[in-house]
Design an enzyme around this catalytic site. Structure first.
Site, PDB file in Angstrom:
ATOM      1  N   PRO A   1     -31.848 101.591  58.273  1.00 24.43           N
ATOM      2  CA  PRO A   1     -31.892 101.075  56.905  1.00 24.43           C
ATOM      3  C   PRO A   1     -32.459  99.662  56.921  1.00 24.43           C
ATOM      4  O   PRO A   1     -31.979  98.808  57.677  1.00 24.43           O
ATOM      5  CB  PRO A   1     -30.415 101.080  56.474  1.00 24.43           C
ATOM      6  CG  PRO A   1     -29.639 101.046  57.751  1.00 24.43           C
ATOM      7  CD  PRO A   1     -30.471 101.715  58.790  1.00 24.43           C
ATOM      8  N   MET A   2     -33.488  99.416  56.104  1.00 25.28           N
ATOM      9  CA  MET A   2     -34.140  98.105  56.094  1.00 25.28           C
ATOM     10  C   MET A   2     -34.383  97.676  54.653  1.00 25.28           C
ATOM     11  O   MET A   2     -35.098  98.354  53.908  1.00 25.28           O
ATOM     12  CB  MET A   2     -35.460  98.159  56.879  1.00 25.28           C
ATOM     13  CG  MET A   2     -35.264  98.372  58.368  1.00 25.28           C
ATOM     14  SD  MET A   2     -36.809  98.558  59.292  1.00 25.28           S
ATOM     15  CE  MET A   2     -37.215 100.286  58.947  1.00 25.28           C
TER      16      MET A   2
ATOM     17  N   CYS B   1     -25.055  93.469  58.901  1.00 29.60           N
ATOM     18  CA  CYS B   1     -25.972  92.536  58.257  1.00 29.60           C
ATOM     19  C   CYS B   1     -25.386  91.125  58.255  1.00 29.60           C
ATOM     20  O   CYS B   1     -24.259  90.920  57.802  1.00 29.60           O
ATOM     21  CB  CYS B   1     -26.257  92.975  56.825  1.00 29.60           C
ATOM     22  SG  CYS B   1     -27.395  91.865  55.952  1.00 29.60           S
TER      23      CYS B   1
ATOM     24  N   HIS C   1     -26.111  98.142  66.907  1.00 31.91           N
ATOM     25  CA  HIS C   1     -27.234  97.228  67.115  1.00 31.91           C
ATOM     26  C   HIS C   1     -26.870  96.337  68.293  1.00 31.91           C
ATOM     27  O   HIS C   1     -25.898  95.588  68.235  1.00 31.91           O
ATOM     28  CB  HIS C   1     -27.470  96.393  65.853  1.00 31.91           C
ATOM     29  CG  HIS C   1     -28.713  95.555  65.910  1.00 31.91           C
ATOM     30  ND1 HIS C   1     -29.335  95.079  64.779  1.00 31.91           N
ATOM     31  CD2 HIS C   1     -29.461  95.121  66.955  1.00 31.91           C
ATOM     32  CE1 HIS C   1     -30.402  94.379  65.128  1.00 31.91           C
ATOM     33  NE2 HIS C   1     -30.483  94.385  66.446  1.00 31.91           N
TER      34      HIS C   1
ATOM     35  N   ASN D   1     -29.358 100.834  68.604  1.00 32.90           N
ATOM     36  CA  ASN D   1     -30.413 100.280  67.749  1.00 32.90           C
ATOM     37  C   ASN D   1     -30.814  98.919  68.318  1.00 32.90           C
ATOM     38  O   ASN D   1     -29.986  98.185  68.830  1.00 32.90           O
ATOM     39  CB  ASN D   1     -29.873 100.154  66.316  1.00 32.90           C
ATOM     40  CG  ASN D   1     -30.769  99.358  65.387  1.00 32.90           C
ATOM     41  OD1 ASN D   1     -30.295  98.469  64.678  1.00 32.90           O
ATOM     42  ND2 ASN D   1     -32.041  99.658  65.355  1.00 32.90           N
ATOM     43  N   GLY D   2     -32.113  98.623  68.219  1.00 32.12           N
ATOM     44  CA  GLY D   2     -32.557  97.285  68.590  1.00 32.12           C
ATOM     45  C   GLY D   2     -33.707  97.236  69.568  1.00 32.12           C
ATOM     46  O   GLY D   2     -33.522  97.503  70.751  1.00 32.12           O
ATOM     47  N   GLY D   3     -34.909  96.922  69.074  1.00 32.38           N
ATOM     48  CA  GLY D   3     -36.024  96.580  69.944  1.00 32.38           C
ATOM     49  C   GLY D   3     -36.841  97.722  70.501  1.00 32.38           C
ATOM     50  O   GLY D   3     -37.681  97.488  71.380  1.00 32.38           O
TER      51      GLY D   3
ATOM     52  N   ARG E   1     -38.040  98.284  62.843  1.00 30.96           N
ATOM     53  CA  ARG E   1     -39.325  97.719  62.427  1.00 30.96           C
ATOM     54  C   ARG E   1     -40.525  98.459  62.985  1.00 30.96           C
ATOM     55  O   ARG E   1     -41.544  98.606  62.306  1.00 30.96           O
ATOM     56  CB  ARG E   1     -39.374  96.240  62.823  1.00 30.96           C
ATOM     57  CG  ARG E   1     -38.498  95.353  61.947  1.00 30.96           C
ATOM     58  CD  ARG E   1     -38.327  93.978  62.551  1.00 30.96           C
ATOM     59  NE  ARG E   1     -37.456  94.022  63.731  1.00 30.96           N
ATOM     60  CZ  ARG E   1     -37.316  93.039  64.601  1.00 30.96           C
ATOM     61  NH1 ARG E   1     -38.030  91.931  64.449  1.00 30.96           N
ATOM     62  NH2 ARG E   1     -36.491  93.153  65.620  1.00 30.96           N
TER      63      ARG E   1
END
Length: 319
Positions: free
Chosen positions: A5-6, A88, A159, A199-201, A222
Site C-alpha cells: 500500500p502506497m 507508517c 517492513h 517488505n523493504g528494498g 516502489r
C-alpha cells in the site's frame, strides 16, 4: 507476492494496471483512515474494479470500535482482507495516534485486531516495522507479534526497517534506517505457525526468491510502481503459471480501453490514470519520449487513444 500500500500511488487505477500484469499477486489499497470512512465519502474511498481481486483494504486507526465499523464497511464492499497499518511514521499519522507509533501499544493493537475479527469473516492482518526509533532490540518486535497473535492475527507483513518517529521524513524512513532482513527470518523461526511476509528494498526476482526460501511472502513497494513490467513475470516465477503472452503494447491498449470506460462511467480524465503506467517501458529505448507523451499536460484535451498514437511515434518504441 503482494504490492505494498502506497499513499497517492496504489489507487484503483494503479491496481487495475497491476492486475493486468499479474493475476495472483495480492494488491493493497492506499491506507484509508477510520475517520475518512466513518465521517467521509465511503464510495470515493472504497470503490474498486471487480478485476482487482484479490484485494486488501488497509486501514489506519487505533480505536477498536472504529476499526470494527470500518472493517465491516470493507467486508460489505467486497474486500478480501483487512490490514491494519502499524508501520507508517508520518507526523500526520502520529498526530492521529496510529501507524508506527502503535507498535508501542501492542495490547491496543491486539484489541483492535480482535474487534475487527469479531466484526468480519475475512482475514485481518497487520503490517508493521521491526522497531521504533533507534531501539534495535529484537525482543520488542517479537513481543509485539506475540501479543497481537494472541488476539487471533495470523498474518504479519514486516517492513524490515525501524521507523524513526522523529527527525526523518516518510521518504527518509524508507531509506535511512538500515534494512535488517535477518530480524524477519528470526521472527519466522520463532513463530513457525504464523504467516510472515517481508517488505523493504526488493528490486529483482533473485532477491525475492531468496526470501521466499526463508519466509512466507514478499511485499514489493516502489520498484513495483516504477517498473511495473516486472510484475508480468511474477505469475510464472512465483506461482507456477504458464508464461505470459502479454506485451507492453497490449497492456497499453487495455489501459486505454479502461481510460475510455472510466471516462464514460465516472467522468475520470485519462491523465489521472496514465500517471500510473509511466514506468511501463522502464529501461527500453524510447521510453523517455513515450513517457513524455503520456505525461504532457498540453495533450490533456486529446482523447487517450490519440495520445497513445502520439506516444508510439517516439523513436524505438517497440516491444
Amino acid at each position: 507476492m503482494s504490492v505494498a500500500p502506497m499513499m497517492d500511488w496504489t489507487d484503483r487505477h494503479c491496481r487495475y494496471l497491476h492486475r493486468l500484469l499479474t493475476r495472483h499477486t495480492l494488491l493493497y489499497t492506499e491506507m484509508v483512515t477510520t475517520g475518512a470512512l466513518l465521517h467521509g465519502d465511503v464510495p470515493r474511498h472504497l470503490r474498486f474494479n471487480a478485476e482487482e481481486h484479490p484485494l486488501a483494504l488497509q486501514l489506519g486507526g487505533s480505536e477498536p470500535a472504529d476499526l470494527a465499523r470500518a472493517a465491516r464497511l470493507g467486508a460489505h464492499w467486497g474486500y478480501d482482507e483487512i490490514n491494519l497499518n502499524c508501520g507508517c511514521p508520518s507526523e500526520r499519522v502520529q498526530r492521529g495516534a496510529f501507524g508506527a507509533c502503535l507498535m508501542n501499544e501492542a495490547p491496543l493493537v491486539a484489541d483492535g485486531v480482535k474487534a475487527m475479527r469479531d466484526a468480519v469473516d475475512i482475514a485481518v492482518t497487520v503490517k508493521h516495522r521491526i522497531g521504533i526509533d533507534k531501539d534495535e532490540s529484537y525482543d520488542f518486535v517479537r513481543d509485539f507479534i506475540g501479543t497481537v497473535a494472541g488476539a487471533g492475527c495470523e498474518v504479519f507483513i514486516v517492513h524490515a526497517r525501524n521507523a524513526w518517529l522523529k527527525g526523518l521524513s516518510p521518504k527518509e524512513n524508507r531509506e535511512v534506517p538500515p534494512l535488517r532482513y535477518e530480524v524477519v527470518a528470526r521472527l519466522k523461526r520463532d513463530f513457525p505457525g504464523l504467516t510472515i511476509a517481508i517488505n523493504g528494498g526488493f528490486k529483482d526476482s533473485a532477491a525475492v526468491a531468496g526470501q521466499l526460501a526463508v519466509v512466507d511472502g514478499v511485499m514489493v513497494g516502489r520498484e513495483a510502481y516504477h517498473n511495473p513490467w516486472w510484475l508480468a513475470g511474477w505469475d510464472e516465477e512465483f506461482y507456477g503459471a504458464a508464461p505470459s503472452a502479454l506485451t507492453r503494447e497490449a497492456v497499453e491498449e487495455l489501459m486505454v480501453e479502461y481510460m475510455e470506460r472510466e471516462a464514460r462511467e465516472h467522468g475520470t480524465h485519462w491523465y489521472s490514470i496514465a500517471r500510473h503506467m509511466l514506468g511501463l517501458r522502464h529501461g527500453l529505448p524510447g521510453a523517455r519520449r513515450w513517457r513524455q507523451a503520456w505525461s504532457d499536460h498540453r495533450l490533456k484535451g486529446l482523447p487517450a487513444r490519440e495520445v497513445m498514437a502520439l506516444a508510439r511515434t517516439a523513436p524505438s518504441v517497440q516491444d
